[in-house]
Write a protein that holds these residues in place. Structure first.
Motif, PDB file in Angstrom:
ATOM      1  N   GLU A  58     -19.607  45.480   5.773  1.00  0.00           N
ATOM      2  CA  GLU A  58     -18.767  44.756   6.726  1.00  0.00           C
ATOM      3  C   GLU A  58     -19.542  44.406   7.992  1.00  0.00           C
ATOM      4  O   GLU A  58     -19.392  43.314   8.546  1.00  0.00           O
ATOM      5  CB  GLU A  58     -17.530  45.598   7.082  1.00  0.00           C
ATOM      6  CG  GLU A  58     -16.577  45.862   5.924  1.00  0.00           C
ATOM      7  CD  GLU A  58     -15.724  44.654   5.567  1.00  0.00           C
ATOM      8  OE1 GLU A  58     -15.942  43.559   6.125  1.00  0.00           O
ATOM      9  OE2 GLU A  58     -14.835  44.796   4.707  1.00  0.00           O
ATOM     10  N   ARG A  59     -20.397  45.326   8.416  1.00  0.00           N
ATOM     11  CA  ARG A  59     -21.135  45.134   9.668  1.00  0.00           C
ATOM     12  C   ARG A  59     -22.306  44.160   9.498  1.00  0.00           C
ATOM     13  O   ARG A  59     -22.627  43.403  10.421  1.00  0.00           O
ATOM     14  CB  ARG A  59     -21.654  46.490  10.148  1.00  0.00           C
ATOM     15  CG  ARG A  59     -22.410  46.464  11.471  1.00  0.00           C
ATOM     16  CD  ARG A  59     -22.727  47.862  11.949  1.00  0.00           C
ATOM     17  NE  ARG A  59     -23.697  48.555  11.123  1.00  0.00           N
ATOM     18  CZ  ARG A  59     -23.436  49.621  10.376  1.00  0.00           C
ATOM     19  NH1 ARG A  59     -22.211  50.120  10.314  1.00  0.00           N
ATOM     20  NH2 ARG A  59     -24.387  50.204   9.664  1.00  0.00           N
ATOM     21  N   ALA A  66     -20.944  53.034   3.064  1.00  0.00           N
ATOM     22  CA  ALA A  66     -21.506  51.837   2.447  1.00  0.00           C
ATOM     23  C   ALA A  66     -20.656  50.605   2.737  1.00  0.00           C
ATOM     24  O   ALA A  66     -21.178  49.529   3.059  1.00  0.00           O
ATOM     25  CB  ALA A  66     -21.645  52.050   0.944  1.00  0.00           C
ATOM     26  N   ILE A  67     -19.342  50.741   2.631  1.00  0.00           N
ATOM     27  CA  ILE A  67     -18.456  49.616   2.930  1.00  0.00           C
ATOM     28  C   ILE A  67     -18.604  49.206   4.389  1.00  0.00           C
ATOM     29  O   ILE A  67     -18.641  48.010   4.718  1.00  0.00           O
ATOM     30  CB  ILE A  67     -16.997  49.981   2.601  1.00  0.00           C
ATOM     31  CG1 ILE A  67     -16.821  50.097   1.085  1.00  0.00           C
ATOM     32  CG2 ILE A  67     -16.036  48.938   3.163  1.00  0.00           C
ATOM     33  CD1 ILE A  67     -15.459  50.599   0.655  1.00  0.00           C
ATOM     34  N   PRO A 107     -16.762  40.757  -3.275  1.00  0.00           N
ATOM     35  CA  PRO A 107     -15.512  40.902  -2.505  1.00  0.00           C
ATOM     36  C   PRO A 107     -15.707  40.863  -0.996  1.00  0.00           C
ATOM     37  O   PRO A 107     -14.843  40.371  -0.271  1.00  0.00           O
ATOM     38  CB  PRO A 107     -14.978  42.264  -2.961  1.00  0.00           C
ATOM     39  CG  PRO A 107     -15.551  42.454  -4.325  1.00  0.00           C
ATOM     40  CD  PRO A 107     -16.905  41.818  -4.298  1.00  0.00           C
ATOM     41  N   ARG A 108     -16.843  41.379  -0.513  1.00  0.00           N
ATOM     42  CA  ARG A 108     -17.116  41.353   0.932  1.00  0.00           C
ATOM     43  C   ARG A 108     -18.239  40.360   1.268  1.00  0.00           C
ATOM     44  O   ARG A 108     -18.797  40.408   2.370  1.00  0.00           O
ATOM     45  CB  ARG A 108     -17.468  42.766   1.422  1.00  0.00           C
ATOM     46  CG  ARG A 108     -16.239  43.673   1.523  1.00  0.00           C
ATOM     47  CD  ARG A 108     -16.588  45.108   1.818  1.00  0.00           C
ATOM     48  NE  ARG A 108     -17.229  45.767   0.689  1.00  0.00           N
ATOM     49  CZ  ARG A 108     -16.571  46.270  -0.359  1.00  0.00           C
ATOM     50  NH1 ARG A 108     -15.248  46.156  -0.432  1.00  0.00           N
ATOM     51  NH2 ARG A 108     -17.228  46.863  -1.348  1.00  0.00           N
ATOM     52  N   LEU A 134     -20.543  48.240  -4.827  1.00  0.00           N
ATOM     53  CA  LEU A 134     -21.508  48.966  -3.996  1.00  0.00           C
ATOM     54  C   LEU A 134     -22.787  49.295  -4.773  1.00  0.00           C
ATOM     55  O   LEU A 134     -23.529  50.202  -4.399  1.00  0.00           O
ATOM     56  CB  LEU A 134     -20.882  50.264  -3.457  1.00  0.00           C
ATOM     57  CG  LEU A 134     -19.635  50.111  -2.586  1.00  0.00           C
ATOM     58  CD1 LEU A 134     -19.097  51.485  -2.180  1.00  0.00           C
ATOM     59  CD2 LEU A 134     -19.929  49.278  -1.339  1.00  0.00           C
ATOM     60  N   LEU A 135     -23.046  48.545  -5.833  1.00  0.00           N
ATOM     61  CA  LEU A 135     -24.216  48.856  -6.658  1.00  0.00           C
ATOM     62  C   LEU A 135     -25.526  48.689  -5.901  1.00  0.00           C
ATOM     63  O   LEU A 135     -26.528  49.318  -6.247  1.00  0.00           O
ATOM     64  CB  LEU A 135     -24.220  47.971  -7.906  1.00  0.00           C
ATOM     65  CG  LEU A 135     -23.030  48.149  -8.856  1.00  0.00           C
ATOM     66  CD1 LEU A 135     -23.240  47.318 -10.109  1.00  0.00           C
ATOM     67  CD2 LEU A 135     -22.814  49.608  -9.202  1.00  0.00           C
ATOM     68  N   ALA A 136     -25.534  47.867  -4.864  1.00  0.00           N
ATOM     69  CA  ALA A 136     -26.755  47.682  -4.084  1.00  0.00           C
ATOM     70  C   ALA A 136     -27.265  49.004  -3.532  1.00  0.00           C
ATOM     71  O   ALA A 136     -28.485  49.199  -3.397  1.00  0.00           O
ATOM     72  CB  ALA A 136     -26.507  46.698  -2.947  1.00  0.00           C
TER      73      ALA A 136
END
Length: 248
Positions: free
Chosen positions: A27-28, A22-23, A134-135, A97-99
């Protein structure tokens, strides 16, 4: 103005199932966010557009998530259509990451709403964050990039970002900051009431995001889109829980 391309409501085939995946997606994909765009001026008259609110509710005991999408006339704020979707929770609870827990059901509800409306929304209002993340890729940004729709995030707390207290009057605001970077605004929607935290999701300016939030929060602290979607998803979850209990 919304894109001439029809919105997309399909979940990507490679939807993540782990925190690391997920992260990596955030990022991508965050480079695809568009900051800026044109929206109709809020409140310019009944029938001038459609604004949609989305929200979710959880039944942790049964691993159920219910999503609601409610379309309001952008002028008078009357409900013109609504839809719900209920599914299994397929991603763990991880802050930031709740999405990945919410988007599968939200896309189903939005797709159903689109068919009922017969037109694309001018704006989708999420109970959460966009760039104030945060991202820089919260729910509102992720949903906007996936669907192609203009989106904003309107949250009840600042997600750890700092801000000065805005002035006491409705419409007063202060920047929401991560270091020296403005990621959103703390916006007072009612005189003397705690502010909301507004951020760009996709294809919207921060000025338009705040203008729409104020227009939609005409009578209460929260936008009417969020209030309606919150009530609807809770009703849908209650009904799904009762149906699941009856089948046991």
């Amino acid at each position: 103005m919304t894109s001439a391309v029809d919105p997309r409501y399909e979940l990507p085939r490679d939807w993540p199932t782990t925190e690391a995946e997920a992260i990596a997606v955030q990022e991508r994909t965050r480079a695809s966010v568009v900051v800026g765009g044109e929206l109709p001026e809020p409140g310019t008259g009944t029938g001038t557009g459609v604004v949609v609110g989305v929200d979710v509710a959880y039944d942790d005991e049964r691993d159920l998530v219910a999503a609601a999408a409610v379309a309001l006339d952008a002028g008078g704020l009357a409900v013109v259509a609504e839809a719900t979707a209920v599914g299994r929770v397929t991603f763990p609870y991880v802050p930031g990451l709740l999405a990945f827990r919410e988007i599968p059901a939200v896309l189903d509800a939005l797709g159903d709403l689109d068919r009922r409306l017969g037109r694309r929304p001018d704006l989708v209002v999420c109970d959460g964050y966009g760039l104030a993340h945060p991202r820089r890729f919260g729910l509102a940004s992720h949903l906007g990039v996936l669907t192609g729709l203009p989106t904003i995030g309107v949250a009840k707390n600042p997600f750890g970002f700092r801000h000065a207290d805005p002035g006491p009057r409705r419409g007063d605001w202060s920047p929401l900051l991560d270091g020296d970077e403005e990621v959103g605004r703390a916006l007072r929607t009612r005189d003397g009431v705690k502010p909301l935290f507004v951020s760009v999701g996709h294809r919207v300016t921060i000025a338009d995001a705040c203008a729409y939030t104020l227009h939609l929060a005409r009578d209460f602290r929260q936008p009417e889109t969020t209030r309606r979607a919150d009530a609807l998803c809770r009703r849908a979850l209650k009904a799904a829980g009762a149906e699941a209990a009856a089948e046991m």
